[in-house]
Design a protein around this motif. Structure first.
Motif, short mmCIF file in Angstrom:
data_model
loop_
_atom_site.label_atom_id
_atom_site.label_comp_id
_atom_site.label_asym_id
_atom_site.label_seq_id
_atom_site.Cartn_x
_atom_site.Cartn_y
_atom_site.Cartn_z
N THR A 132 0.80 -1.22 0.00
CA THR A 132 0.00 0.00 0.00
C THR A 132 0.84 1.28 0.00
N ALA A 133 2.15 1.14 -0.12
CA ALA A 133 3.02 2.32 -0.11
C ALA A 133 4.17 2.14 -1.09
N PHE A 134 4.37 3.17 -1.91
CA PHE A 134 5.49 3.14 -2.84
C PHE A 134 6.02 4.56 -3.02
N LEU A 154 6.30 9.99 -1.50
CA LEU A 154 5.66 8.80 -0.98
C LEU A 154 4.20 8.81 -1.38
N VAL A 155 3.74 7.68 -1.93
CA VAL A 155 2.34 7.53 -2.33
C VAL A 155 1.74 6.39 -1.52
N LEU A 156 0.57 6.65 -0.94
CA LEU A 156 -0.16 5.63 -0.19
C LEU A 156 -1.42 5.29 -0.96
N THR A 157 -1.76 4.01 -0.99
CA THR A 157 -2.93 3.58 -1.73
C THR A 157 -3.64 2.47 -0.98
N THR A 158 -4.92 2.37 -1.17
CA THR A 158 -5.68 1.28 -0.57
C THR A 158 -5.99 0.22 -1.62
N HIS A 194 3.86 8.07 10.33
CA HIS A 194 3.77 6.62 10.36
C HIS A 194 2.85 6.15 11.47
N ARG A 195 2.99 6.74 12.64
CA ARG A 195 2.17 6.33 13.78
C ARG A 195 0.68 6.50 13.49
N ASP A 196 0.29 7.62 12.87
CA ASP A 196 -1.13 7.88 12.61
C ASP A 196 -1.69 7.07 11.44
N ARG A 200 -4.25 2.13 9.17
CA ARG A 200 -5.10 2.29 7.98
C ARG A 200 -4.45 1.72 6.72
N TYR A 201 -3.13 1.94 6.56
CA TYR A 201 -2.45 1.53 5.32
C TYR A 201 -1.55 0.31 5.49
#
Length: 143
Positions: free
Chosen positions: A69-71, A84-88, A110-112, A116-117
């Motif tokens: 979910t992260a790249f 940084l891109v986050l995806t579901t 990262h903590r928050d 979710r991701y």
């Protein structure tokens, strides 16, 4: 003879105007103007200037995959060259694929965001902590 001369003189006087009209109507069309240079999706510093919550579209090359979910994408037009891109979505694209990401700018923590991701270990994310990241709502892999 004077009668003919009287008719020729006005005709000669009108000749330059007639020539100007004829040549103006038959000149070749102007060469087509080149289209403007394509503009990158983002300009240098756009991510840095974007406010949290702004929508942004980025086209860049996948640099590395951190998790499903992260790249990270890389492009000279991005602030610091990477983002940084986050995806579901089901899984991240692979390097060196070209992607277009439409998303929302967030402040990365990262903590928050870990739950979710499903980010995993915080180590690979340290360089992004507190900076801007992009949460994708649309991801297109270019072939």
């Amino acid at each position: 003879m004077d009668g003919r001369r009287g008719r020729v003189r006005p005709a000669l006087a009108a000749l330059p105007a007639v020539l100007l009209l004829v040549t103006g109507c038959t000149s070749p069309p102007a060469a087509p103007q080149p289209s403007p240079e394509p503009v990158p999706t983002t300009r240098p510093g756009t991510v840095a200037r974007a406010e949290v919550g702004d929508r942004l579209t980025v086209t860049a090359t996948v640099d590395r995959v951190i998790s499903d979910t992260a790249f990270v994408v890389r492009d000279v037009d991005l602030t610091d060259g990477i983002l940084l891109v986050l995806t579901t979505g089901p899984s991240a694209p692979a390097p060196p694929q070209l992607v277009t990401v439409r998303g929302t700018v967030i402040r990365f923590s990262h903590r928050d965001l870990d739950d979710r991701y499903r980010l995993g270990s915080p180590g690979p994310y340290r360089v992004f902590e507190g900076g801007r990241a992009l949460v994708a709502y649309e991801l297109t892999v270019r072939e």
